[in-house]
Design an enzyme around this catalytic site. Sequence first.
Site, PDB file in Angstrom:
ATOM      1  CB  SER A 144      29.838  37.907  24.299  1.00  0.00           C
ATOM      2  OG  SER A 144      29.631  36.452  23.671  1.00  0.00           O
ATOM      3  CE1 TYR A 157      31.806  40.998  20.314  1.00  0.00           C
ATOM      4  CE2 TYR A 157      31.371  38.780  20.905  1.00  0.00           C
ATOM      5  CZ  TYR A 157      31.061  40.064  21.090  1.00  0.00           C
ATOM      6  OH  TYR A 157      30.038  40.460  21.613  1.00  0.00           O
TER       7      TYR A 157
END
Length: 278
Positions: A144, A157
């Site tokens: 990501s 995350y």
Amino acid sequence: MARRDLNGLRILVTGASQGIGRALCVIGAKKGCQVLAAARSQPLLDELAAEVKSAGGTIAIVAADVTKAEDRAAMVDAAQRHFGGLDVLINNAGIGATGHFMDSDPQILRTIFETNFFGLIETTRVFLPLLKLGRTPAIVNISSVVGKRALPARSLYSSSKFAVAGFSESIRAELAKDGIDVLVVSPGLTQTNFSKNMLEQKARMPMDHLRGMTSEQVAEATLRAIAKGKTEVTLTLKGKLLVLVNRFFPWIVDHFAKKKVRELFAEEIAERRKKQSK
């Protein structure tokens, strides 16, 4: 990194039942890949298999959770049984959560790491013997943009994705002797059900309205990078801009991140200052 022909390539996609994983399976099959789709939901896998087969693609499915050793072994068995081995492992399975660290539950972080990091590295570990025998083998880790530059309310995350980046850089060098390439794909905000499947959503500033690329666009970019033999891909214009600015002027990103947090917590800050002044 080796350039490779996608046609006939044997690929495994984890987290294949929805979003980016599903798109990788559908589009990969259209490009001639022999696809092994792995996910926890058998019904969703059945739907995926029916769609791919109706379009003339080659696909096999296996219900598996990357956090479970027996399920990882089942994926290896399925790859051998259906395709006689594996050429490309796409570690796509992942979960997330939003919210500020001070409000987070320690167990949420551990659960995220079990899937996003430990599940990924142990899946990689069990497939290395097959990949060493594969044709132009590669490991593709779907990370990501926040694995390159962390943002407020995404600490849990982001941490898991930073760990994936570090692991990927290390094994890229280690596996060069075996001819196994390692690619890291870092999507920006993508139009998927990812946010709906999060363990918790406590961020004060929602970002779903900023989701730009579709799952299909991410899948196309990923498969293109595999074919071209790239080592790293960052997606979405905003994602690339964030990474670029952070590389040369990290203080700018820090400034705006801090400013936004102060705005979101203005009442709390005012209340604390009031108490301090007494």
